[in-house]
Design an enzyme around this catalytic site. Structure first.
Site, mmCIF file in Angstrom:
data_model
loop_
_atom_site.group_PDB
_atom_site.id
_atom_site.type_symbol
_atom_site.label_atom_id
_atom_site.label_comp_id
_atom_site.label_asym_id
_atom_site.label_seq_id
_atom_site.Cartn_x
_atom_site.Cartn_y
_atom_site.Cartn_z
ATOM 1 N N PHE A 40 0.826 -1.203 0.000
ATOM 2 C CA PHE A 40 0.000 0.000 0.000
ATOM 3 C C PHE A 40 0.862 1.255 0.000
ATOM 4 O O PHE A 40 1.852 1.336 0.732
ATOM 5 C CB PHE A 40 -0.891 0.042 1.255
ATOM 6 C CG PHE A 40 -2.104 -0.828 1.199
ATOM 7 C CD1 PHE A 40 -3.302 -0.337 0.696
ATOM 8 C CD2 PHE A 40 -2.058 -2.135 1.647
ATOM 9 C CE1 PHE A 40 -4.439 -1.138 0.650
ATOM 10 C CE2 PHE A 40 -3.181 -2.946 1.605
ATOM 11 C CZ PHE A 40 -4.376 -2.450 1.100
ATOM 12 N N ASP A 41 0.460 2.218 -0.795
ATOM 13 C CA ASP A 41 0.978 3.570 -0.661
ATOM 14 C C ASP A 41 0.364 4.147 0.617
ATOM 15 O O ASP A 41 -0.613 3.607 1.147
ATOM 16 C CB ASP A 41 0.565 4.378 -1.898
ATOM 17 C CG ASP A 41 0.924 5.837 -1.789
ATOM 18 O OD1 ASP A 41 2.084 6.135 -1.434
ATOM 19 O OD2 ASP A 41 0.056 6.684 -2.049
ATOM 20 N N LEU A 42 0.915 5.258 1.111
ATOM 21 C CA LEU A 42 0.396 5.855 2.348
ATOM 22 C C LEU A 42 -0.445 7.102 2.068
ATOM 23 O O LEU A 42 -1.668 7.083 2.203
ATOM 24 C CB LEU A 42 1.561 6.190 3.287
ATOM 25 C CG LEU A 42 1.203 6.851 4.626
ATOM 26 C CD1 LEU A 42 0.209 6.010 5.418
ATOM 27 C CD2 LEU A 42 2.479 7.101 5.432
ATOM 28 N N ASP A 43 0.206 8.185 1.647
ATOM 29 C CA ASP A 43 -0.504 9.441 1.402
ATOM 30 C C ASP A 43 -1.436 9.315 0.198
ATOM 31 O O ASP A 43 -0.996 9.012 -0.907
ATOM 32 C CB ASP A 43 0.497 10.576 1.147
ATOM 33 C CG ASP A 43 1.419 10.809 2.331
ATOM 34 O OD1 ASP A 43 0.930 10.742 3.468
ATOM 35 O OD2 ASP A 43 2.629 11.054 2.115
ATOM 36 N N VAL A 66 -0.946 -1.052 -4.436
ATOM 37 C CA VAL A 66 -2.170 -0.256 -4.377
ATOM 38 C C VAL A 66 -1.786 1.199 -4.121
ATOM 39 O O VAL A 66 -1.106 1.510 -3.137
ATOM 40 C CB VAL A 66 -3.108 -0.734 -3.250
ATOM 41 C CG1 VAL A 66 -4.397 0.091 -3.240
ATOM 42 C CG2 VAL A 66 -3.417 -2.217 -3.396
#
Length: 215
Positions: A7-10, A162
């Site tokens: 997963f990406d964060l921001d 993602v």
């Protein structure tokens, strides 16, 4: 068979725009640079900050690194606390973590990403948190994804990325990963389609079903 979801964060797990933009504005004021309009400011969210500073202000690497340090000094105290979790993210992490190993792959420096995940009480859902290093040697999304695959001992065909921006999708493609683009973050459908996202979802709660379609 997919084993790992990165997963990406921001813009993917959290809406961190308030804290990031406040930190960017602080940095620009300290450097006595013109503050662009909101539309341009929002383009800072996602890619490495040094890249945006080069593209928008023509900064060389040395000047950009000095600017990044000013940004980080403010962000580490104030900006890091100004974020909200997107609707459906917690339920998505709970569901996916029962069947896959979850990792975080973000352009944000690793120590900040780790602190945010701790603050959100999300640590138990992730087997690894991978971000940029503070000296700027590893900051592109492709390099970060590669680092994640190495540390998690997983082959590209066993993982999915993602994210909400083209950098997530292109970083996945460079490493041979499948990708899911999300529309609730800072990107848009045209950007994600042009980058080559394999699937695109509108809401976080649609991510688990999209993941299952790859198996």
């Amino acid at each position: 068979m997919k084993k790992v979801i990165l997963f990406d964060l921001d813009g993917t797990l959290t809406d961190s725009s308030k804290g990031i933009l406040a930190s960017i504005i602080y940095m620009l004021k300290e450097l006595k640079l013109e503050i662009p309009d909101k539309e341009v400011l929002r383009t800072f969210i996602g890619p490495p900050l040094s890249l945006s500073l080069n593209n928008i202000y023509g900064m060389d690497k040395e000047a950009a690194q000095k600017a990044v340090m000013i940004y980080r000094d403010y962000y580490a105290v104030y900006g890091i606390l100004q974020l909200e979790v997107y609707p459906g993210i917690l339920e998505t992490l709970v569901e996916l973590s029962q069947h896959y190993s979850l990792g975080l792959a973000t352009s944000k420096p690793t120590p900040y990403a780790e602190q945010i995940i701790r603050n959100l009480n999300f640590t138990s859902y992730f087997t690894g948190i991978f971000g940029a290093d503070l000296d700027g040697k590893r900051e592109g999304k492709a390099a970060i994804i590669k680092d994640a695959l190495t540390h998690l001992s997983v082959e590209p065909e066993e993982a999915i990325m993602v994210g909400d921006r083209e950098f997530d999708i292109k970083g996945a493609k460079e490493n041979g990963l499948a990708s899911i683009g999300v529309l609730y973050g800072f990107g848009n459908r045209e950007e994600l389609e042009q980058a080559g996202a394999d699937k695109i979802v509108k809401k976080a709660l649609e991510i688990p079903a999209a993941v299952k379609q790859f198996n």
